[in-house]
Design an enzyme around this catalytic site. Structure first.
Site, PDB file in Angstrom:
ATOM      1  N   CYS A  93      67.880   8.377 -10.200  1.00  0.00           N
ATOM      2  CA  CYS A  93      68.091   7.283 -11.154  1.00  0.00           C
ATOM      3  C   CYS A  93      69.502   6.738 -11.067  1.00  0.00           C
ATOM      4  O   CYS A  93      69.718   5.540 -11.080  1.00  0.00           O
ATOM      5  CB  CYS A  93      67.784   7.753 -12.562  1.00  0.00           C
ATOM      6  SG  CYS A  93      66.169   8.490 -12.654  1.00  0.00           S
ATOM      7  N   GLN A 122      63.607  19.627 -15.838  1.00  0.00           N
ATOM      8  CA  GLN A 122      63.994  20.409 -14.659  1.00  0.00           C
ATOM      9  C   GLN A 122      63.839  21.911 -14.876  1.00  0.00           C
ATOM     10  O   GLN A 122      64.084  22.688 -13.953  1.00  0.00           O
ATOM     11  CB  GLN A 122      65.450  20.093 -14.279  1.00  0.00           C
ATOM     12  CG  GLN A 122      65.703  18.629 -13.916  1.00  0.00           C
ATOM     13  CD  GLN A 122      65.237  18.262 -12.502  1.00  0.00           C
ATOM     14  OE1 GLN A 122      64.977  19.135 -11.671  1.00  0.00           O
ATOM     15  NE2 GLN A 122      65.113  16.976 -12.232  1.00  0.00           N
ATOM     16  N   THR A 147      44.873   4.088 -23.220  1.00  0.00           N
ATOM     17  CA  THR A 147      43.794   4.896 -22.645  1.00  0.00           C
ATOM     18  C   THR A 147      44.382   6.112 -21.933  1.00  0.00           C
ATOM     19  O   THR A 147      45.309   5.978 -21.133  1.00  0.00           O
ATOM     20  CB  THR A 147      42.998   4.052 -21.622  1.00  0.00           C
ATOM     21  OG1 THR A 147      42.498   2.907 -22.314  1.00  0.00           O
ATOM     22  CG2 THR A 147      41.853   4.830 -21.015  1.00  0.00           C
ATOM     23  N   ASN A 183      69.722  17.897 -13.918  1.00  0.00           N
ATOM     24  CA  ASN A 183      68.997  17.493 -12.712  1.00  0.00           C
ATOM     25  C   ASN A 183      69.882  17.385 -11.473  1.00  0.00           C
ATOM     26  O   ASN A 183      69.391  17.408 -10.359  1.00  0.00           O
ATOM     27  CB  ASN A 183      68.260  16.167 -12.942  1.00  0.00           C
ATOM     28  CG  ASN A 183      69.109  15.125 -13.626  1.00  0.00           C
ATOM     29  OD1 ASN A 183      69.718  15.396 -14.655  1.00  0.00           O
ATOM     30  ND2 ASN A 183      69.182  13.946 -13.064  1.00  0.00           N
ATOM     31  N   ALA A 237      58.609  11.664 -18.549  1.00  0.00           N
ATOM     32  CA  ALA A 237      59.693  12.128 -19.419  1.00  0.00           C
ATOM     33  C   ALA A 237      60.612  10.998 -19.866  1.00  0.00           C
ATOM     34  O   ALA A 237      61.255  11.105 -20.902  1.00  0.00           O
ATOM     35  CB  ALA A 237      60.496  13.213 -18.716  1.00  0.00           C
ATOM     36  N   THR A 238      60.674   9.916 -19.105  1.00  0.00           N
ATOM     37  CA  THR A 238      61.472   8.773 -19.567  1.00  0.00           C
ATOM     38  C   THR A 238      60.923   8.303 -20.903  1.00  0.00           C
ATOM     39  O   THR A 238      61.665   8.100 -21.870  1.00  0.00           O
ATOM     40  CB  THR A 238      61.446   7.638 -18.521  1.00  0.00           C
ATOM     41  OG1 THR A 238      62.070   8.131 -17.319  1.00  0.00           O
ATOM     42  CG2 THR A 238      62.181   6.407 -19.013  1.00  0.00           C
ATOM     43  N   SER A 250      57.738  16.533 -17.613  1.00  0.00           N
ATOM     44  CA  SER A 250      57.211  15.597 -16.627  1.00  0.00           C
ATOM     45  C   SER A 250      56.431  16.393 -15.595  1.00  0.00           C
ATOM     46  O   SER A 250      56.889  17.438 -15.138  1.00  0.00           O
ATOM     47  CB  SER A 250      58.391  14.881 -15.958  1.00  0.00           C
ATOM     48  OG  SER A 250      57.916  13.926 -15.056  1.00  0.00           O
TER      49      SER A 250
HETATM   50  N1  PMP Z   1      64.948  13.880 -17.398  1.00  0.00           N
HETATM   51  C1  PMP Z   1      65.356  14.503 -16.279  1.00  0.00           C
HETATM   52  C2  PMP Z   1      66.331  15.636 -16.396  1.00  0.00           C
HETATM   53  C3  PMP Z   1      64.881  14.095 -15.029  1.00  0.00           C
HETATM   54  O1  PMP Z   1      65.299  14.722 -13.927  1.00  0.00           O
HETATM   55  C4  PMP Z   1      63.950  13.029 -14.964  1.00  0.00           C
HETATM   56  C5  PMP Z   1      63.415  12.545 -13.652  1.00  0.00           C
HETATM   57  N2  PMP Z   1      64.399  12.149 -12.747  1.00  0.00           N
HETATM   58  C6  PMP Z   1      63.549  12.409 -16.171  1.00  0.00           C
HETATM   59  C7  PMP Z   1      64.067  12.866 -17.348  1.00  0.00           C
HETATM   60  C8  PMP Z   1      62.574  11.277 -16.164  1.00  0.00           C
HETATM   61  O2  PMP Z   1      61.278  11.746 -15.888  1.00  0.00           O
HETATM   62  P1  PMP Z   1      60.110  10.776 -15.411  1.00  0.00           P
HETATM   63  O3  PMP Z   1      60.350  10.528 -13.959  1.00  0.00           O
HETATM   64  O4  PMP Z   1      58.865  11.550 -15.681  1.00  0.00           O
HETATM   65  O5  PMP Z   1      60.179   9.532 -16.237  1.00  0.00           O
END
Ligand code: PMP
Length: 396
Positions: free
Chosen positions: A331, A186, A246, A158, A78-79, A206
């Site tokens: 994070c 989430q 890939t 989150n 998701a990042t 994610s």
């Molecule tokens: N958005 C939210 C709300 C998250 O909680 C997270 C993961 N901590 C992310 C984005 C990032 O996801 P990923 O770990 O798959 O990069």
């Protein structure tokens, strides 16, 4: 000799264990006897089999959220999805304006992208939230301008689990012709999401928050000829030329199985997890000087963000021993700063630092909840005795 009690894992919002059913399926796509071929190598049968598995997984991901298969693009997580939604849209629309709208409580992958764009000359409006962590859709209405390229508001936070009214926010964006992006990391698998009716244009997912593997995610891009996204990653022609690299077959397959299980069992899971979460709060709420953050707002099933008046969260975590809980998000704690989410909700940096995030999931048991409640109560009592002055200062 009695064996030491096993750690109690209450950090499901950071990541979940991979469901054994997912692991079993993923294993079929790795070894020399398995379907390890490159899914883009469609000149041979093994490649075509891998391709079929990727497409089956895409269908599963789409099915959980009411999307069409061609609207799902696999990413590394998701990042990347959040970065891509923002950068891809801005790159495709930069001649239309230089303004973006988001909230102050987004994940770092959104907020840091917003800041990077500000450094490049874009203007970003950061919407506030109320004391319970809710973003008022009225604030969105006020912030949108004819120059706005994108509005991005997360579904479930989150740290607190608070649910935003993405239906109302999306409706406002639609009325003004502004694309709406939602970080649904989430919420997917925990709340019903139906993109066939929701006014949402881009949505990030994610796998590793839904009992799938880490390092795989997706971006939903509504099929609409007016919604064009530039690629973030250039290279081969994978994902219809929009996301090169890939395809990670085993990860994608795991993602698909995880989302299928979530579709079949997610809501029953959520009800059970919600009951356990409420039971944990019922025990903790008896402690003094304690506050449930976002307690007055609708919340997703697994989250408990609790401030313990007068003690430092880091010290509390130290005394918690084998209890795996977080202070903020994984994070933001990597940065060592008090939570921007809790501060946006009006908590002081000190109050934010005296907060623990406990998140429950599919494998949490009643017995773990009981042990966790006891463990926290004991640690809090010990710390309150050790630092009574701090306790008084913060309580006052
Ligand atoms: N958005 C939210 C709300 C998250 O909680 C997270 C993961 N901590 C992310 C984005 C990032 O996801 P990923 O770990 O798959 O990069």
């Amino acid at each position: 000799m009695a064996s030491a009690p096993s750690p109690i894992y209450l950090d499901y919002a950071a990541t979940t264990p991979v469901d054994p059913r997912v692991i079993q399926e993923m294993a079929r796509f790795m070894g020399p006897d398995g379907l390890f071929a490159n899914p883009s190598s469609v000149t041979h049968a093994p490649g075509r089999a891998a391709r079929a598995a990727v497409e089956e997984a895409r269908a599963e991901v789409a099915a959980l959220v009411g999307a069409r298969e061609r609207e799902i693009y696999f990413t590394s997580g998701a990042t990347e999805s959040n970065n891509w939604a923002w950068r891809g849209l801005v790159a495709a629309r930069r001649d239309r304006g230089r303004h973006l709208v988001t909230s102050r409580i987004e994940h770092a992958s959104v907020l840091d992208t917003a800041q990077a764009l500000e450094a490049e000359g874009f203007r970003v409006s950061y919407l506030p939230c109320d004391r319970e962590g809710r973003v008022d859709p009225e604030r969105v209405r006020e912030a949108l301008t004819p120059e706005t390229l994108l509005c991005s508001v997360m579904h479930v936070n989150n740290e607190t689990g608070v649910i935003q009214d993405i239906q109302a926010i999306g409706k406002l964006c639609r009325e003004r012709g502004v694309p709406f992006h939602v970080d649904a990391v989430q919420s997917a698998g925990k709340l019903p999401i139906d993109l066939s009716t929701l006014p949402v244009d881009l949505m990030s997912f994610s796998a590793h928050k839904v009992y799938g593997p880490k390092g795989i995610g997706a971006l939903y891009v509504r099929h609409d000829p007016t919604l064009v996204l530039e690629p973030l990653i250039h290279g081969g022609g994978q994902e219809r030329g929009l996301r090169a690299g890939t395809l990670a077959t085993h990860q994608i397959v795991g993602f698909g199985v995880a989302f299928r299980i979530a579709r079949e069992e997610g809501m029953a899971d959520a009800a059970r997890i919600g009951r356990l979460r409420d039971a944990l709060w019922a025990r903790l709420s008896r402690l003094e000087r304690i506050r449930l953050n976002g307690g007055g707002a609708p919340r997703a099933c697994g989250h408990l963000s609790v401030s313990f008046g007068g003690v430092n969260g880091e010290s509390l975590i130290f005394f918690l021993g084998d209890l795996a809980v977080a202070q903020g998000s994984a994070c933001s704690s990597a940065r060592g700063e008090p939570s921007h989410v809790l501060q946006a909700m009006g908590l002081t940096p000190g109050e934010a630092e005296s907060t623990l995030r406990m998140t429950l999931g599919r494998f949490t048991t009643v017995e773990e909840v009981e042990r966790a409640a006891e463990c926290i109560a004991q640690a809090y009592a010990r710390l309150s005795v050790l630092a009574p002055d701090a306790a008084r200062r913060q309580a006052g």
